[in-house]
Design an enzyme around this catalytic site. Structure first.
Site, PDB file in Angstrom:
ATOM      1  CB  SER A   1       4.874 -14.932   2.875  1.00 31.27           C
ATOM      2  OG  SER A   1       3.846 -14.114   3.718  1.00 31.27           O
TER       3      SER A   1
ATOM      4  CB  CYS B   1     -20.923  12.800   5.021  1.00 29.97           C
ATOM      5  SG  CYS B   1     -20.076  11.823   4.633  1.00 29.97           S
TER       6      CYS B   1
ATOM      7  CB  CYS C   1     -17.061  12.101   6.278  1.00 28.22           C
ATOM      8  SG  CYS C   1     -16.806  13.278   4.289  1.00 28.22           S
TER       9      CYS C   1
ATOM     10  CB  CYS D   1     -15.595   9.316   3.296  1.00 21.30           C
ATOM     11  SG  CYS D   1     -17.739   9.326   4.948  1.00 21.30           S
TER      12      CYS D   1
ATOM     13  CB  VAL E   1      -0.657  -0.179   1.601  1.00 20.38           C
ATOM     14  CG1 VAL E   1      -1.683  -0.890   1.088  1.00 20.38           C
ATOM     15  CG2 VAL E   1      -0.184  -0.378   2.428  1.00 20.38           C
ATOM     16  CG  ASP E   2       4.581   0.662  -0.875  1.00 22.75           C
ATOM     17  OD1 ASP E   2       4.615   0.231  -1.885  1.00 22.75           O
ATOM     18  OD2 ASP E   2       5.557  -0.110  -0.089  1.00 22.75           O
TER      19      ASP E   2
ATOM     20  CG  HIS F   1      -4.150  -5.806   0.108  1.00 23.67           C
ATOM     21  ND1 HIS F   1      -3.569  -6.492   0.636  1.00 23.67           N
ATOM     22  CD2 HIS F   1      -5.070  -6.976  -0.468  1.00 23.67           C
ATOM     23  CE1 HIS F   1      -2.888  -8.006   0.416  1.00 23.67           C
ATOM     24  NE2 HIS F   1      -4.211  -8.040  -0.097  1.00 23.67           N
TER      25      HIS F   1
ATOM     26  N   GLY G   1      12.109 -16.198   1.887  1.00 15.45           N
ATOM     27  CA  GLY G   1      11.706 -17.276   3.157  1.00 15.45           C
ATOM     28  C   GLY G   1      10.705 -18.186   3.092  1.00 15.45           C
TER      29      GLY G   1
END
Length: 307
Positions: free
Chosen positions: A244, A205, A202, A147, A118-119, A139, A270
């Site tokens: 993994s 809203c 948010c 929101c 997610v980087d 992801h 690994g």
């Protein structure tokens, strides 16, 4: 907090199936003779460790308990805990740079990159190298905030500024220096005293805000999964780099490839949950392997190792 079961418990690192140069011969030649474009690449946290982003399950990983979506939604104190830790960790995560593995992969015209990370480092590398291979953030991505009430989207830097305005003295209060902290793979840090952190709702809203990422216990959005499945279906084989395969969201693509008799290549130092499905297995560090793959393609070596 829920305890996350480790599906790798009891697994050991396998031996390499072949020397790296022989595996790279296969990748260059292509699963169906079409070259590098035949392969879809699935990446995990091991892809980013050389950029200073730690992983959850690598040989040197510090044991961590990531927040689940159930915990995040359970109480305002849990959301304050997440956002305090994320606020401290974001500057370091935002400043991370693509490593040689990201840049090397961006030089390879693969069918597509599906990342569990997610980087945003694959996108940064693609911009630097001018890559046109599609990248799917399976992801999600930490640079977006969503929101949960109505789906409004916000830039993470804007949210960071607003959180800083709401909590001007927080870092001093808890006695931390954001420059010195180590972030987790999801961009937060280990921090216990979070009860005084003020959370941003948010502005449209008053709904609950969360990073646009898939937490443990959450599901990948259907449209994103469909796009990833489409790339995998059209590819002739799959290469796993630095994952993994502990979570089903990534393992499913490997299982589908094996079921369709498509070659599976796994590169990580690994054990993985998909080792028994691999046609080729390298235990080298991802950055070194991808750097060699990119260099060999530039050389134009057409050798192929038969399956």
């Amino acid at each position: 907090m829920a305890v996350i079961f480790d599906p790798l418990r009891g697994r050991t690192r396998p031996s390499a199936s072949n020397p790296d140069e022989d595996i790279i011969d296969e990748l260059i030649a292509g699963a169906a003779g079409g070259g590098t474009e035949d392969w879809v690449v699935l990446t995990g946290a091991g892809m980013s460790t050389d950029s200073g982003v730690p992983d959850y399950r690598g040989p040197d990983a510090v044991p961590r308990q990531p927040m689940t979506i159930q915990t995040f939604m359970s109480h305002p104190d849990q959301r304050a805990r997440y956002w305090a830790r994320s606020w401290v960790g974001w500057p370091r995560m935002r400043g991370s740079r693509p490593n040689a593995g990201h840049l090397g992969l961006a030089q390879l015209p693969v069918a597509g990159v599906i990342t569990q990370n997610v980087d945003g480092l694959h996108q940064k590398a693609a911009a630097e190298e001018g890559s046109s291979s599609p990248v799917i953030d399976l992801h999600g991505s930490l640079d977006r905030v969503i929101c949960l009430a109505r789906g409004h989207m916000f830039d993470r830097d804007w949210v960071q500024r607003r959180l800083s305005e709401l909590n001007p003295d927080f870092a001093e209060l808890v006695g931390i220096d954001p420059i010195d902290v180590e972030t987790a793979p999801d961009g937060d840090v280990d921090l216990e005293e979070t009860q005084d952190f003020k959370v941003l709702d948010c502005p449209e809203c008053d709904g609950i805000l969360k990073p646009d990422v898939v937490y443990f216990g959450d599901s990948v959005p259907a449209s994103r999964l469909q796009a990833a499945n489409r790339i995998c279906d059209e590819a002739e084989g799959i290469v796993v780099l630095g994952s993994s395969l502990a979570v089903l969201s990534g393992l499913r693509f490997v299982r589908a490839a094996a079921k369709a008799s498509k070659p599976v290549v796994i590169v990580t130092d690994g054990p993985t949950r998909g080792d028994e499905l691999a046609d080729y297995r390298s235990i080298s560090r991802v950055t070194e392997f991808v750097d060699a793959w990119a260099f060999r393609r530039i050389q134009g070596d057409d050798g192929k190792l038969p399956l």
